[in-house]
Write an enzyme that holds these catalytic residues in place. Structure first.
Site, short mmCIF file in Angstrom:
data_model
loop_
_atom_site.label_atom_id
_atom_site.label_comp_id
_atom_site.label_asym_id
_atom_site.label_seq_id
_atom_site.Cartn_x
_atom_site.Cartn_y
_atom_site.Cartn_z
N ASP A 88 -13.43 25.46 59.36
CA ASP A 88 -14.26 26.54 58.96
C ASP A 88 -15.15 26.34 57.72
O ASP A 88 -14.81 25.29 57.15
CB ASP A 88 -13.89 27.89 59.20
N HIS B 98 -17.45 23.86 57.45
CA HIS B 98 -18.68 24.66 57.74
C HIS B 98 -19.50 24.78 56.61
O HIS B 98 -20.69 24.67 56.57
CB HIS B 98 -18.44 25.92 58.53
#
Length: 487
Positions: A279, A313
């Site tokens: 993430d 991310h």
């Protein structure tokens, strides 16, 4: 190109176009740090002093009582730590491969992972009971806490060159809450001490981070490698004077496998870290929704420097849960590799928050989808109709806001979107200065719901050089050259 309520100024000195464009690209490429000059492998022995436009504080390595103990694979780590605490603190050195449940640090203790050591955590819920006070995705509750946990401790450290490995397959992962967003599960009107998730009160738990001190002062995390987390990796929460340096984090393929999340902390330095995450690599957060408003603690006085966000991310993200606001954040001299987004600002209408007084400078981006990204609406799967700017929402206590942001000296080697801004109609993005950027990408500029955006002294090589605007007031382009690059 749509022009809705837009003031646009473009100033270009014709005789200097080529010279100026080459100069910006060349100067940035030659002066900004590269991947092999940042990250854990380049960490010096001691931190340099803080150079922030907002504040200054002295970074001082913690000292501990001259009391040392060691723990081998067959010895109980927690018992050793408790004994040191009774004696007034000291250093516990781990040797070999340990397999343990949750560890709780006490004041004046340095947990040091010796060379070649492995600290691996068990994978069943019972290995993390009883439940402890924690904050999960910005909401206070009682659940599994963290693999390495501390609450109310002072002068603590996790150091050394060993590896920390999160839980494997078992009930910790199998019973993690994934079926909804947390604000729909934990009622903000329920007293915190009644929000208990131990795998028995409900058929799910909130998973442990790898390292998550809460309500602590003087926290030092240095040199260790983290992998296979069940949740976020390093999450200081309600802490003061935190230093995280020289850490390697690997959580690729792990949903919600954030690298470093700074939650409602004051005075935090993150430097020389290398991150490959499932993430966001590094994120600043400050509480979620009405629970975050109740606590109302900002993340402030944060410096991030010399880090390599290799994959993830977001290279650096503010949000999306920042109900207490992010303030006085300074990020400089970092490299973002193959991250989905380089610099990202996230809010959500039902979560509140945002930030102001945020500076970025001297950032190199290698290959990103969006380089500079404001995403204040989110996705329908998380916030329903509120993800649409056409869904009218009146200003309220949870209305997000971002303002007073400066971004300077940015080199974007490849991006799908160089600058993409999606504010919200009822609270537009305000007062953003973007200075000295070289960007190569598919699309130059898209802006919705913003005010007083200034881009200057920059060059962009893009396949699509058009500017898309919706509800924009005061867009100024000063000495900006946008060059069409053939597909």
């Amino acid at each position: 190109m749509k022009l809705n309520w837009i003031i646009s100024l473009v100033v270009v000195v014709m005789g200097m176009q080529g010279c100026r464009s080459l100069s910006v690209k060349k100067q940035l490429d030659e002066t900004l740090l590269r991947a092999d000059q940042v990250g854990a492998g380049e960490m010096p022995l001691e931190p340099d002093k803080i150079q922030s436009p907002f504040t200054a504080w002295k970074v001082q390595r913690p000292t501990f009582p001259m009391r040392h103990d060691t723990a081998g694979p067959a010895e109980n780590i927690q018992a050793k730590l408790d004994q040191l605490a009774v004696q007034g603190g000291g250093t516990l050195v781990l040797k070999g491969h340990h397999h343990t449940g949750r560890i709780t640090l006490k004041s004046h203790i340095n947990l040091k992972l010796g060379e070649g050591s492995v600290l691996e955590f068990k994978h069943e819920i019972n290995d993390f009971l009883p439940v402890v006070f924690t904050r999960n995705e910005g909401v206070e509750l009682y659940s599994l806490g963290a693999c390495i946990y501390a609450n109310g401790a002072e002068n603590i450290a996790i150091t050394g060159s060993g590896r920390i490995i999160g839980p494997g397959e078992g009930s910790v992962r199998n019973k993690t809450m994934t079926h909804d967003v947390i604000e729909n599960i934990v009622d903000s009107n329920t007293p915190v001490d009644q929000r208990i998730y131990d795998g028995k009160t409900a058929d799910f738990i909130f998973p442990p981070a790898l390292i998550a001190p809460i309500n602590c002062k003087s926290v030092w995390i240095e040199g260790v490698s983290l992998e296979r987390t069940a949740f976020w990796n390093i999450v200081p929460t309600y802490c003061e004077d935190v230093v995280i340096r020289g850490v390697r984090i690997h959580s690729m393929g792990i949903p919600r496998g954030d690298g470093i999340d700074i939650e409602s902390c004051n005075r935090v330095l993150v430097e020389y870290c290398t991150l490959n995450t499932g993430d966001d690599c590094i994120a600043v957060k400050a509480g979620r929704g009405f629970d975050g408003l109740r606590v109302n603690r900002p993340s402030e006085n944060i410096v991030v420097r010399y880090c390599f966000s290799e994959k993830g991310h977001g290279g650096f993200t503010i949000g999306s849960e920042t109900a207490g606001m992010a303030k006085q954040v300074y990020v400089h001299d970092c490299v973002f590799g193959k991250t989905n987004v380089g610099i990202r600002f996230k809010t959500r209408r039902p979560r509140g928050g945002g930030g102001s007084d945020i500076h970025f400078e001297r950032i190199r981006m290698q290959e990103v989808e969006s380089a500079l990204r404001w995403d204040m609406l989110g996705q329908a799967q998380h916030v329903g109709n509120q993800a649409s700017r056409d869904f009218e929402v009146q200003k309220n206590a949870l209305t997000p806001r971002f303002s007073d942001i400066q971004i300077k000296d940015i080199y974007i080697d490849a991006a799908k979107n160089c600058i993409k801004i999606e504010g919200i109609p009822e609270s537009v993005l305000e007062n953003v200065s973007i200075d000295r950027v070289f960007g190569r990408g598919d699309q130059y500029l898209s802006i919705k719901d913003a005010k007083n955006i200034k881009i200057k002294n920059s060059v962009f090589l893009c396949k699509d050089t058009s500017i898309s605007t919706t509800n924009v007031l005061g867009l100024i382009q000063d000495r900006v050259r946008v060059i069409t690059e053939s597909p």
